[in-house]
Design a protein around this motif. Sequence first.
Motif, PDB file in Angstrom:
ATOM      1  N   ALA A   1       0.851  -1.204   0.000  1.00  0.00           N
ATOM      2  CA  ALA A   1       0.000   0.000   0.000  1.00  0.00           C
ATOM      3  C   ALA A   1       0.872   1.233   0.000  1.00  0.00           C
ATOM      4  N   SER A   2       0.441   2.242  -0.749  1.00  0.00           N
ATOM      5  CA  SER A   2       1.147   3.526  -0.732  1.00  0.00           C
ATOM      6  C   SER A   2       0.215   4.636  -1.204  1.00  0.00           C
ATOM      7  N   ASP A   3       0.416   5.808  -0.606  1.00  0.00           N
ATOM      8  CA  ASP A   3      -0.307   6.991  -1.100  1.00  0.00           C
ATOM      9  C   ASP A   3       0.461   7.612  -2.269  1.00  0.00           C
ATOM     10  N   THR A   4       1.680   7.137  -2.501  1.00  0.00           N
ATOM     11  CA  THR A   4       2.474   7.607  -3.648  1.00  0.00           C
ATOM     12  C   THR A   4       2.170   6.654  -4.802  1.00  0.00           C
ATOM     13  N   HIS A   5       1.204   7.056  -5.632  1.00  0.00           N
ATOM     14  CA  HIS A   5       0.648   6.105  -6.601  1.00  0.00           C
ATOM     15  C   HIS A   5       1.695   5.607  -7.585  1.00  0.00           C
ATOM     16  N   ASN A   6       2.648   6.483  -7.935  1.00  0.00           N
ATOM     17  CA  ASN A   6       3.644   5.999  -8.911  1.00  0.00           C
ATOM     18  C   ASN A   6       4.560   4.941  -8.294  1.00  0.00           C
ATOM     19  N   TYR A   7       4.641   4.868  -6.935  1.00  0.00           N
ATOM     20  CA  TYR A   7       5.404   3.763  -6.309  1.00  0.00           C
ATOM     21  C   TYR A   7       4.601   2.460  -6.466  1.00  0.00           C
ATOM     22  N   SER A   8       3.294   2.521  -6.185  1.00  0.00           N
ATOM     23  CA  SER A   8       2.470   1.308  -6.360  1.00  0.00           C
ATOM     24  C   SER A   8       2.525   0.830  -7.811  1.00  0.00           C
ATOM     25  N   LEU A   9       2.469   1.781  -8.738  1.00  0.00           N
ATOM     26  CA  LEU A   9       2.483   1.387 -10.156  1.00  0.00           C
ATOM     27  C   LEU A   9       3.855   0.840 -10.560  1.00  0.00           C
ATOM     28  N   GLN A  10       4.899   1.363  -9.940  1.00  0.00           N
ATOM     29  CA  GLN A  10       6.250   0.845 -10.202  1.00  0.00           C
ATOM     30  C   GLN A  10       6.358  -0.610  -9.722  1.00  0.00           C
ATOM     31  N   VAL A  11       5.774  -0.889  -8.542  1.00  0.00           N
ATOM     32  CA  VAL A  11       5.803  -2.263  -8.008  1.00  0.00           C
ATOM     33  C   VAL A  11       4.970  -3.182  -8.910  1.00  0.00           C
ATOM     34  N   LEU A  12       3.808  -2.685  -9.339  1.00  0.00           N
ATOM     35  CA  LEU A  12       2.945  -3.453 -10.251  1.00  0.00           C
ATOM     36  C   LEU A  12       3.720  -3.812 -11.518  1.00  0.00           C
ATOM     37  N   ASN A  13       4.428  -2.830 -12.037  1.00  0.00           N
ATOM     38  CA  ASN A  13       5.218  -3.017 -13.243  1.00  0.00           C
ATOM     39  C   ASN A  13       6.366  -4.013 -13.005  1.00  0.00           C
ATOM     40  N   ASN A  14       7.046  -3.867 -11.857  1.00  0.00           N
ATOM     41  CA  ASN A  14       8.150  -4.788 -11.543  1.00  0.00           C
ATOM     42  C   ASN A  14       7.642  -6.228 -11.399  1.00  0.00           C
ATOM     43  N   LEU A  15       6.455  -6.387 -10.809  1.00  0.00           N
ATOM     44  CA  LEU A  15       5.892  -7.741 -10.658  1.00  0.00           C
ATOM     45  C   LEU A  15       5.562  -8.344 -12.027  1.00  0.00           C
ATOM     46  N   SER A  16       5.152  -7.484 -12.964  1.00  0.00           N
ATOM     47  CA  SER A  16       4.795  -8.003 -14.289  1.00  0.00           C
ATOM     48  C   SER A  16       6.032  -8.440 -15.068  1.00  0.00           C
ATOM     49  N   THR A  17       7.236  -8.055 -14.603  1.00  0.00           N
ATOM     50  CA  THR A  17       8.469  -8.517 -15.261  1.00  0.00           C
ATOM     51  C   THR A  17       8.943  -9.858 -14.679  1.00  0.00           C
ATOM     52  N   LEU A  18       8.131 -10.444 -13.786  1.00  0.00           N
ATOM     53  CA  LEU A  18       8.445 -11.767 -13.228  1.00  0.00           C
ATOM     54  C   LEU A  18       7.295 -12.708 -13.622  1.00  0.00           C
ATOM     55  N   PRO A  19       7.129 -12.952 -14.913  1.00  0.00           N
ATOM     56  CA  PRO A  19       5.939 -13.644 -15.384  1.00  0.00           C
ATOM     57  C   PRO A  19       5.812 -15.047 -14.802  1.00  0.00           C
ATOM     58  N   GLY A  20       4.595 -15.395 -14.417  1.00  0.00           N
ATOM     59  CA  GLY A  20       4.311 -16.743 -13.927  1.00  0.00           C
ATOM     60  C   GLY A  20       4.494 -16.900 -12.423  1.00  0.00           C
ATOM     61  N   LEU A  21       5.188 -15.954 -11.767  1.00  0.00           N
ATOM     62  CA  LEU A  21       5.466 -16.129 -10.338  1.00  0.00           C
ATOM     63  C   LEU A  21       4.355 -15.594  -9.447  1.00  0.00           C
ATOM     64  N   TRP A  22       3.640 -14.585  -9.938  1.00  0.00           N
ATOM     65  CA  TRP A  22       2.641 -13.911  -9.114  1.00  0.00           C
ATOM     66  C   TRP A  22       1.320 -13.804  -9.873  1.00  0.00           C
ATOM     67  N   ARG A  23       0.218 -13.995  -9.163  1.00  0.00           N
ATOM     68  CA  ARG A  23      -1.117 -13.777  -9.757  1.00  0.00           C
ATOM     69  C   ARG A  23      -1.727 -12.547  -9.100  1.00  0.00           C
ATOM     70  N   ASN A  24      -2.153 -11.612  -9.927  1.00  0.00           N
ATOM     71  CA  ASN A  24      -2.762 -10.397  -9.372  1.00  0.00           C
ATOM     72  C   ASN A  24      -4.164 -10.716  -8.857  1.00  0.00           C
ATOM     73  N   CYS A  25      -4.435 -10.408  -7.593  1.00  0.00           N
ATOM     74  CA  CYS A  25      -5.758 -10.687  -7.001  1.00  0.00           C
ATOM     75  C   CYS A  25      -6.778  -9.632  -7.420  1.00  0.00           C
ATOM     76  N   TYR A  26      -6.302  -8.510  -7.962  1.00  0.00           N
ATOM     77  CA  TYR A  26      -7.221  -7.460  -8.407  1.00  0.00           C
ATOM     78  C   TYR A  26      -7.300  -7.490  -9.933  1.00  0.00           C
ATOM     79  N   SER A  27      -8.515  -7.633 -10.468  1.00  0.00           N
ATOM     80  CA  SER A  27      -8.660  -7.665 -11.922  1.00  0.00           C
ATOM     81  C   SER A  27      -8.729  -6.226 -12.455  1.00  0.00           C
ATOM     82  N   GLY A  28      -8.856  -6.101 -13.748  1.00  0.00           N
ATOM     83  CA  GLY A  28      -8.969  -4.767 -14.363  1.00  0.00           C
ATOM     84  C   GLY A  28      -7.649  -4.029 -14.297  1.00  0.00           C
ATOM     85  N   SER A  29      -7.633  -2.898 -13.619  1.00  0.00           N
ATOM     86  CA  SER A  29      -6.435  -2.052 -13.575  1.00  0.00           C
ATOM     87  C   SER A  29      -5.290  -2.729 -12.806  1.00  0.00           C
ATOM     88  N   GLY A  30      -5.614  -3.711 -11.958  1.00  0.00           N
ATOM     89  CA  GLY A  30      -4.564  -4.407 -11.202  1.00  0.00           C
ATOM     90  C   GLY A  30      -4.281  -3.788  -9.848  1.00  0.00           C
TER      91      GLY A  30
END
Length: 234
Positions: free
Chosen positions: A153-182
């Motif tokens: 969790a963060s109020d600094t949205h670009n940090y959350s989006l950076q983490v989201l982006n970093n997780l997407s560079t590890l394909p197959g290891l993590w499943r996003n529990c939030y659909s849509g925007s992620g």
Amino acid sequence: MVSKGMKRYRTRSDAQSQLIGNAQTEETLNLEELFGRAAPTRLEIGFGHGQFLSNLAASHPDENMLGVEAIDIRVTKTAHKSVKNNAANVRLFNDDAHHFLRHRVPAQSLNRTYILFPDPWPKPKQRRRRYVTRSFLLDLAHAMQPGGRFIFASDTHNYSLQVLNNLSTLPGLWRNCYSGSGFEFDIPTRFPTVFEKHKKAEGCTICYLMFERTDTPAGERVPWQAPTPQDSAQ
Ligand SMILES: C[S@@+](CC[C@H](N)C(=O)[O-])C[C@H]1O[C@@H](n2cnc3c(N)ncnc32)[C@H](O)[C@@H]1O
């Protein structure tokens, strides 16, 4: 500067010290030995004043709570809270989060990991100091059990989006529990942290992520490079 109220946490009682593990080693922890029992284990990284971790420990006495925090005095304050609550299921470490994950946490041992309001380093030139990097998330993938969840969790949205982006560079290891925007904004939380309360009171929107570890084995890690003092400077 240490505030007047925090000064009393400059020293530790024996009872507090018993909840604080040795951080001057690179030995992998034996969690069963550390907690005196085998139980599901949750980790909070950067627990600050320990409000969330203490509440979590009290509400889940049948689970083990690990915490790692860079500021020594906050570790003692959280140990103080845990002793006061008779929380036998808390163990705290004064260590760097990435160092702790890489060297101390056993593989596939965690069923929940929380990073709630990490230091935001909001300016573009500060962003390299953010510790939730791709390499950190690969180490976290090693430490999590299949089906275990990572909450950020963060109020600094670009940090959350950076983490989201970093997780997407590890394909197959993590499943996003939030659909849509992620990600989700302002979801209700059972135990709001000190920072969460401050930020909500200021009218900030909080951006939350929740990921589940899949059963795909995590790949090879880059060789360890200790964070330089400049990287971890406040
Ligand atoms: C903004 S505070 C949030 C504290 C708490 N999670 C909350 O929400 O109230 C961030 C915390 O993360 C800790 N922290 C920052 N970098 C860290 C690192 N590399 N390893 C461990 N803790 C770290 C800081 O010392 C601080 O206590």
